[in-house]
Design an enzyme around this catalytic site. Structure first.
Site, mmCIF file in Angstrom:
data_model
loop_
_atom_site.group_PDB
_atom_site.id
_atom_site.type_symbol
_atom_site.label_atom_id
_atom_site.label_comp_id
_atom_site.label_asym_id
_atom_site.label_seq_id
_atom_site.Cartn_x
_atom_site.Cartn_y
_atom_site.Cartn_z
ATOM 1 N N ILE A 18 0.844 -1.210 0.000
ATOM 2 C CA ILE A 18 0.000 0.000 0.000
ATOM 3 C C ILE A 18 0.869 1.246 0.000
ATOM 4 O O ILE A 18 0.610 2.193 -0.763
ATOM 5 C CB ILE A 18 -0.985 -0.034 1.192
ATOM 6 N N ILE A 56 -4.024 5.848 7.088
ATOM 7 C CA ILE A 56 -4.917 4.840 6.510
ATOM 8 C C ILE A 56 -4.512 3.457 7.038
ATOM 9 O O ILE A 56 -4.943 2.438 6.485
ATOM 10 C CB ILE A 56 -4.920 4.840 4.954
ATOM 11 N N ALA A 57 -3.677 3.436 8.098
ATOM 12 C CA ALA A 57 -3.141 2.175 8.615
ATOM 13 C C ALA A 57 -4.054 1.601 9.701
ATOM 14 O O ALA A 57 -5.006 0.859 9.407
ATOM 15 C CB ALA A 57 -1.730 2.406 9.142
ATOM 16 N N ARG A 58 -3.779 1.956 10.931
ATOM 17 C CA ARG A 58 -4.587 1.571 12.082
ATOM 18 C C ARG A 58 -4.519 2.704 13.099
ATOM 19 O O ARG A 58 -3.483 3.357 13.221
ATOM 20 C CB ARG A 58 -4.026 0.300 12.741
ATOM 21 N N GLU A 67 -13.078 2.200 17.119
ATOM 22 C CA GLU A 67 -14.012 2.178 15.986
ATOM 23 C C GLU A 67 -15.180 1.263 16.351
ATOM 24 O O GLU A 67 -14.949 0.214 16.966
ATOM 25 C CB GLU A 67 -13.307 1.650 14.733
ATOM 26 N N HIS A 118 -13.193 4.607 8.475
ATOM 27 C CA HIS A 118 -12.463 3.372 8.108
ATOM 28 C C HIS A 118 -13.109 2.708 6.893
ATOM 29 O O HIS A 118 -13.684 1.619 6.997
ATOM 30 C CB HIS A 118 -12.392 2.387 9.283
HETATM 31 C C1 8YV Z 1 -11.310 -3.365 6.186
HETATM 32 C C2 8YV Z 1 -8.810 -3.063 6.571
HETATM 33 O O1 8YV Z 1 -12.080 -2.241 6.424
HETATM 34 O O2 8YV Z 1 -7.882 -4.592 5.069
HETATM 35 C C3 8YV Z 1 -7.818 -4.093 6.166
HETATM 36 O O3 8YV Z 1 -6.912 -4.378 6.970
HETATM 37 O O4 8YV Z 1 -8.647 -2.388 7.523
HETATM 38 C C4 8YV Z 1 -10.007 -2.837 5.736
HETATM 39 O O5 8YV Z 1 -9.823 -3.212 4.435
HETATM 40 C C5 8YV Z 1 -11.399 -4.254 7.383
HETATM 41 O O6 8YV Z 1 -10.638 -5.398 7.242
HETATM 42 C C6 8YV Z 1 -12.846 -4.650 7.631
HETATM 43 O O7 8YV Z 1 -13.281 -5.443 6.555
#
Ligand code: 8YV
Length: 313
Positions: A155, A230-232, A261, A279
């Site tokens: 990513i 856009i990670a965590r 969340e 998210h």
């Molecule tokens: C999803 C994500 O929103 O892929 C990931 O790690 O954070 C996101 O694509 C999450 O997995 C819920 O489906």
């Protein structure tokens, strides 16, 4: 006899139909008393379907003695106790690659929204402030700005590829320098934040990266700097992020992810210099369909005794 599969989180409708046709589904997501539900049916479950947000815990795994595979929709598996799975001989699969473009697009969308003040500009038009108070204040060019990417995986690389033609200067931070990457590597995250106008978090979540974007990193980014995540939520010291945004030690932020969340810290709602998103970076019809299909295909491979498509452990 259809194999028994636990559904912690359902898939997209098409893929959920495929599951229904092939397996005997047990809807954990719909159970009122989830503990009692697992106690009742846990013994017969051979596979579990979940996602990156819900994952699966050791306590849940303990109630599934015959579980052999956890097929998860999401590239991140920090919510899955992979260590417990490996100990118990349970395979884990995730959904890399299929979501890379959409997540990278969202990083760029947040980057542009934050740096060009898109959301407050929108409010300026809607509220009539444009006519009443005059033109919107000038923002800053993207071109020639310095962007540091923390976590140059699939990513992170897709984000860099999108930003490169925009004329920014790129650097990256990660555990180690990558031989085949031409961008400038910075071993010290705080030094990269000091150098950068914009810091983008694209590393995996979990214990290794928890709080990596510390108060010091945010302060190094500074009053003109922007933080994009856009990670965590877990990768940033969120209390420090809120404080720095409030008192101007950090200029602005674009956030798709939060510690809590789907009920993030209410303080975010009162922070005008942040663009918030629920998210949903991978949340397109196309990508969520592809992620769901990969979950189904991994299960199919498992039950056919074939190699898993995207194994984690
Ligand atoms: C999803 C994500 O929103 O892929 C990931 O790690 O954070 C996101 O694509 C999450 O997995 C819920 O489906």
């Amino acid at each position: 006899m259809k194999p028994d599969v636990l559904v912690i989180v359902p898939l997209r409708p098409d893929q959920q139909e495929q599951l229904e046709a092939t397996y005997s589904l047990h809807r954990y997501d719909q159970a009122d008393d989830k503990e009692a539900f697992l106690d009742q049916i846990g013994d017969k479950i051979l596979a579990a379907v979940t996602n990156g947000g819900r994952g699966i815990t050791r306590a849940q795994l303990d109630k599934l003695p015959n579980l052999k595979i956890v097929s998860s929709s999401g590239v991140g598996y920090d919510a899955i106790d992979v260590e417990a799975c490996s100990e118990k001989g349970i395979k884990v699969t995730n959904t890399p690659d299929v979501l890379t473009d959409d997540v990278a697009d969202m990083a760029v969308a947040l980057f542009l929204a934050v740096r060009r003040d898109l959301v407050r500009g929108d409010a300026h038009v809607r509220s009539g402030a444009w006519g009443k108070d005059g033109p919107y204040p000038l923002t800053r060019s993207i071109r020639s700005k310095k962007v540091g990417i923390a976590g140059l995986g699939r990513i992170g690389k897709a984000i860099a590829a999108r930003l490169e033609p925009m004329g920014v200067e790129l650097a990256y931070h990660g555990r180690r320098q990558q031989a085949d990457v031409a961008y400038h590597y910075m071993a010290d995250l705080e030094a990269m934040a000091k150098w950068a106008d914009v810091l983008i978090a694209a590393m995996p979540g979990g214990a290794d990266t928890e709080g990596m974007i510390s108060a010091n990193v945010l302060e190094a980014l500074g009053p003109q700097g922007s933080f994009i995540n856009i990670a965590r939520g877990s990768v940033v010291d969120e209390a420090a992020l809120i404080a720095c945004l409030k008192d101007g030690r950090l200029g602005s932020a674009g956030l798709d992810v939060f510690v809590n969340e789907p009920n993030p810290d209410v303080a975010f709602a009162a922070i005008p210099n942040a663009v918030l998103h629920p998210h949903n970076a991978s949340g397109t019809v196309e990508t969520r369909g592809a992620m769901s299909q990969l979950v189904v295909d991994n299960l199919k491979a498992h039950f056919a005794g074939q190699p898993l498509l995207t194994p984690v452990n």
